[in-house]
Scaffold this motif. Structure first.
Motif, short mmCIF file in Angstrom:
data_model
loop_
_atom_site.label_atom_id
_atom_site.label_comp_id
_atom_site.label_asym_id
_atom_site.label_seq_id
_atom_site.Cartn_x
_atom_site.Cartn_y
_atom_site.Cartn_z
N THR A 408 0.74 -1.35 0.41
CA THR A 408 0.05 0.06 -0.36
C THR A 408 1.07 1.24 -0.20
N ASP A 409 2.44 0.93 0.13
CA ASP A 409 2.83 2.57 0.28
C ASP A 409 2.90 3.24 -1.22
N PRO A 410 2.90 3.90 -1.88
CA PRO A 410 2.59 5.02 -3.12
C PRO A 410 3.68 4.62 -3.57
N ALA A 411 5.22 4.93 -2.58
CA ALA A 411 6.25 5.20 -3.18
C ALA A 411 6.85 3.80 -4.05
N LEU A 412 6.18 2.61 -3.59
CA LEU A 412 6.65 1.34 -3.76
C LEU A 412 6.03 1.02 -4.62
N ASN A 413 4.73 1.25 -5.10
CA ASN A 413 3.82 0.64 -6.11
C ASN A 413 3.34 2.33 -6.85
N PHE A 414 3.47 2.02 -8.40
CA PHE A 414 3.04 2.53 -9.47
C PHE A 414 3.05 2.06 -10.42
N ALA A 415 2.40 2.82 -10.83
CA ALA A 415 2.31 2.86 -12.30
C ALA A 415 2.02 3.75 -13.22
N ARG A 416 2.55 4.86 -13.51
CA ARG A 416 2.57 5.95 -14.82
C ARG A 416 4.01 5.94 -15.65
N GLY A 417 3.39 7.17 -16.29
CA GLY A 417 4.56 7.51 -17.85
C GLY A 417 4.33 8.96 -17.93
N ILE A 455 14.64 9.30 -13.21
CA ILE A 455 12.73 9.69 -13.72
C ILE A 455 12.31 8.34 -13.02
N ALA A 456 12.63 7.31 -12.59
CA ALA A 456 11.87 6.38 -11.68
C ALA A 456 12.69 5.60 -10.78
N SER A 457 12.14 5.33 -9.52
CA SER A 457 12.84 4.88 -8.63
C SER A 457 12.07 2.89 -8.56
N TYR A 458 12.20 2.29 -9.86
CA TYR A 458 12.17 0.98 -9.72
C TYR A 458 13.46 -0.32 -9.14
N GLN A 459 14.16 0.52 -9.17
CA GLN A 459 15.34 -0.54 -8.40
C GLN A 459 15.75 -0.37 -7.47
N GLY A 460 14.61 0.29 -6.24
CA GLY A 460 14.77 -0.66 -5.33
C GLY A 460 15.47 0.85 -4.01
N LEU A 463 13.21 6.91 -4.38
CA LEU A 463 12.73 8.49 -4.17
C LEU A 463 11.74 9.07 -4.03
N SER A 464 12.02 10.28 -3.39
CA SER A 464 10.76 10.87 -2.97
C SER A 464 9.64 11.43 -3.53
N VAL A 465 9.90 11.67 -5.29
CA VAL A 465 8.72 10.87 -5.95
C VAL A 465 8.77 9.82 -6.88
N PRO A 466 8.58 8.50 -6.86
CA PRO A 466 8.54 7.08 -7.55
C PRO A 466 8.93 7.98 -9.13
N PHE A 467 7.74 8.62 -9.55
CA PHE A 467 8.54 8.60 -11.07
C PHE A 467 7.83 10.30 -11.45
N ASN A 468 9.00 10.65 -11.64
CA ASN A 468 8.84 12.46 -11.96
C ASN A 468 8.64 12.18 -12.99
N ASP A 469 7.27 12.89 -13.17
CA ASP A 469 7.27 13.38 -15.00
C ASP A 469 7.18 14.24 -14.92
N GLN A 470 8.14 15.31 -14.31
CA GLN A 470 8.02 16.40 -14.91
C GLN A 470 9.50 16.94 -14.55
N LEU A 471 10.19 16.05 -15.08
CA LEU A 471 11.68 15.93 -15.82
C LEU A 471 11.98 15.77 -17.26
N HIS A 472 12.22 15.99 -17.55
CA HIS A 472 12.53 16.69 -18.47
C HIS A 472 13.53 17.02 -19.21
#
Length: 661
Positions: A408-417, A455-460, A463-472
């Motif tokens: 249930t932790d949103p920092a560790l569970n996400f599906a973003r693009g 961009i994404a903290s999928y490696q374990g 990050l404070s934002v698990p998927f940073n869609d503001q990063l360009h």
């Protein structure tokens, strides 16, 4: 992207553009010259600074890996956290942190950079496989796309049209052993190249071992007067240990130690990986007309990563690239256009223990990059060469992460693009009033896409934002102005550059996230002096540069891990035809340590390292060599973060024998 405009076509075809000035009688280039330019990305009239390391220099270098070759012969700075140069990051044009994502590495014109922040393995392409190396300094985004912000390194492998067999063996300090075999030849019109290598060392530091076994096979053939083909496969097994950083006290006491070995956990810090590559091309066209090429490559890396108790992951990376291109030329011009497609897929599983029994996380990531590019060169007047290139690319990233421990932790569970589009273009002028004088001016509009790890903290490592869609993407401008003079045996080159980046990406350790931190500026001057004669060879490379933040909270501060000065010198003497003595020296100035945005902490000290190479050739094709790296056992580090040091290797001895038939 396989080749740049005005690069020579493969050995199966004749050049598509004239080698003489307009109005002069044209001559057919010898087959050997065409083969030497196989898969080149260096235009004949390049508006910029470039270094080419030829096969004779490579054969006589006595180095372990491509990384050592780039440092000693290319004047490129390396940094390593393990002390092994084979796992080094390369630095061009004043980039420190994450420099590997800002230097594009090509093998036969095809990109091999990873989508994450991992650097290229320099043992992946063994020295025995190389025909030549091209180093293009400065931004080349318009010609090659992502990663080419600081420059391009193109590794050209050997073709199969000339019969040759090379066997090499070496051994040295720290348990080092090397065995190489390479063969190339022509069988019934089929060019065949095969090579294999085993490379092992215990490492200068504790738990810094490195082991590689690799093999490759290539084939090329002229199928018809208007069609040629080539195909290659390669395989590699590689493993290595992580010695870890040291406090200053430990570093001064014993730089060879490993904190992981000291704590009895060395067996929890290592990686194993298997790599497969397959690539091929079809080339349609005749020597007196346009050509069309379809290159395709597939890359797979299966990585087992162990970075301490609780951090064990299996990472499967697949990369697919396709870049069809069309080329046409006239008497005083040439042009190209094409499409580029790249797809990266990563599948990651994390485990609580090294035995991989209890899975903690599953993650996946997909990145797609599609683009269109075009380029041209024109000689409107004798000695004046104008070039231009443009590229548009669209990228899309989709990431998913599922934690089985904290579902249930949103920092560790996400599906973003996220997705974005970027444009780059380049315009250059080169003036060649005589055969030994040239000058150039070039402008680049550039970009670099964020790596997947940024961009994404999928490696374990959350990050404070698990998927940073503001990063360009980083975007910016680059200007080059230089000249070269080659009187007789001398080479004199000077090149000035200025680069402005808008929204340079950096890790903000206070926020625990990667951000478009600030605009930066890099200005520098590169000088090269070379001399070649029957008895003496000498080369000097000197770079002075300044990299600083131009706005934001760190305005006016220097970018960390970027030295202001770099100097490389090589001097070779041949007192007799069969004996060569070569001395090498590299000096790197001091730099602010990693994460020192305020420029207030103790700097990473400057260092100077000398190497010595003795080479004895009793008869043509047979050579014995002795190489001593870090001759004076200099104690230094190439990386330091927040007071923690990553020591570089001390004195190392290497003895080898090489036989070419």
């Amino acid at each position: 992207m396989r080749r740049a405009f005005l690069s020579a076509i493969p050995a199966v075809m004749l050049p598509l553009f004239p080698a003489t000035a307009p109005g002069e009688e044209e001559e057919e280039l010898p087959a050997l010259v065409v083969e030497a330019d196989r898969d080149s990305v260096l235009p004949e009239h390049f508006a910029g600074s470039a270094t080419v390391i030829e096969k004779e220099t490579i054969a006589k270098s006595g180095v372990r890996s491509v990384a050592d070759l780039l440092a000693t012969q290319g004047g490129i700075r390396l940094s390593s956290t393990s002390g092994n140069s084979s796992g080094s990051s390369v630095h061009l044009r004043g980039f420190g942190e994450n420099s590997s994502s800002r230097v594009l590495v090509l093998v036969d014109g095809r990109p091999v950079n990873r989508p994450d922040m991992a650097s290229v393995s320099w043992l992946e392409v063994p020295i025995a496989r190389l025909e030549r190396v091209e180093i293009l300094r400065g931004s080349q985004s318009a010609r090659f796309g992502d990663n080419a912000v600081g420059g391009v390194i193109n590794l050209i492998t050997r073709g199969g049209s000339t019969e040759s067999t090379v066997v090499e063996a070496a051994a040295g300090s720290d348990g080092y052993t090397l065995a190489r075999l390479s063969h190339r030849g022509l069988i019934d019109g089929n060019g065949i190249t095969f090579d294999a290598e085993r490379n092992f060392t215990d490492g200068w530091r504790d738990n810094a071992f490195s082991e590689l076994e690799t093999a490759a096979l290539r084939w090329d053939k002229q199928l018809a007067p208007w069609i040629g083909a080539e195909f290659g496969v390669s395989w590699a097994e590689e493993s290595g240990g992580f010695p870890g950083p040291l406090t200053k006290q430990r570093y001064l006491l014993d730089p060879r130690q490993s904190i992981y070995a000291q704590s009895g956990q060395a067996d929890q810090y290592f990686s194993d990986q298997t790599r497969w590559t397959a690539d091929g091309s079809l080339i349609f066209g005749k020597s007196d007309g346009p050509s069309f090429e379809i290159p395709l490559s597939i890359y797979q890396r299966d990585l087992e990563w162990n970075f301490g108790p609780g951090y064990h992951s299996d990472n499967l990376l697949n990369t697919y690239t396709l870049a069809p291109r069309f080329e046409i030329s006239g008497e005083s011009w040439s042009a190209e256009a094409g499409l580029s497609f790249r797809r990266d897929t990563l599948e990651l599983s994390q485990f609580a223990e090294i035995q991989r029994v209890n899975r903690t996380t599953d993650a996946s990531l997909e990145r797609d990059i599609a683009g269109v590019f075009a380029g041209a060169e024109w000689e409107p007047w004798k000695s004046w060469h104008f070039s231009a290139s443009a590229r548009w690319e669209h990228s899309q990233v989709d990431a998913r992460s599922n934690s089985f421990v904290f579902p249930t932790d949103p920092a560790l569970n996400f599906a973003r693009g996220s997705d974005e589009s970027n444009t780059a273009f380049q315009a250059g002028i080169r003036w060649e009033p005589s055969d030994n004088i040239s000058a150039w001016l070039r402008y680049d509009r550039l970009y670099r896409l964020p790596s997947t790890d940024e961009i994404a903290s999928y490696q374990g490592f959350p990050l404070s934002v698990p998927f940073n869609d503001q990063l360009h993407a980083e975007t910016g401008h680059n200007v080059e102005l230089g000249a070269e003079w080659t009187p007789d045996a001398w080479t004199l080159r000077v090149n000035g550059f200025a680069q402005w980046l808008e929204g340079e990406i950096a890790y903000d350790y206070l926020q625990n996230i990667n951000v478009n931190l600030a605009d930066t500026r890099r200005m520098g001057l590169e000088t090269t002096v070379g001399y070649q004669s029957g008895m003496w060879d000498a080369a000097l490379h000197f770079t002075a540069l300044q990299a600083e933040f131009r706005n934001g909270p760190y305005q006016g501060k220097e970018v960390y891990l970027v030295p202001n000065q770099e100097f490389t010198a090589t001097l070779a003497c041949r007192p007799t035809d069969c004996l060569t003595v070569q001395a090498e020296y590299q000096h790197v100035g001091d730099a602010f340590e990693g994460n020192d945005f305020q420029n207030t902490r103790e700097k990473l000290p400057s260092y100077g390292v000398a190497n010595l190479l003795l080479r004895y050739e009793p008869k043509p094709g047979l050579s014995l060599y002795c190489r001593i790296n870090n001759l004076f056992d200099e104690r230094y580090a190439t990386v330091k973060y927040s007071g923690l040091w990553y020591p570089a290797a001390g004195r190392q001895l290497l003895l080898g024998i090489r036989r070419e038939l």
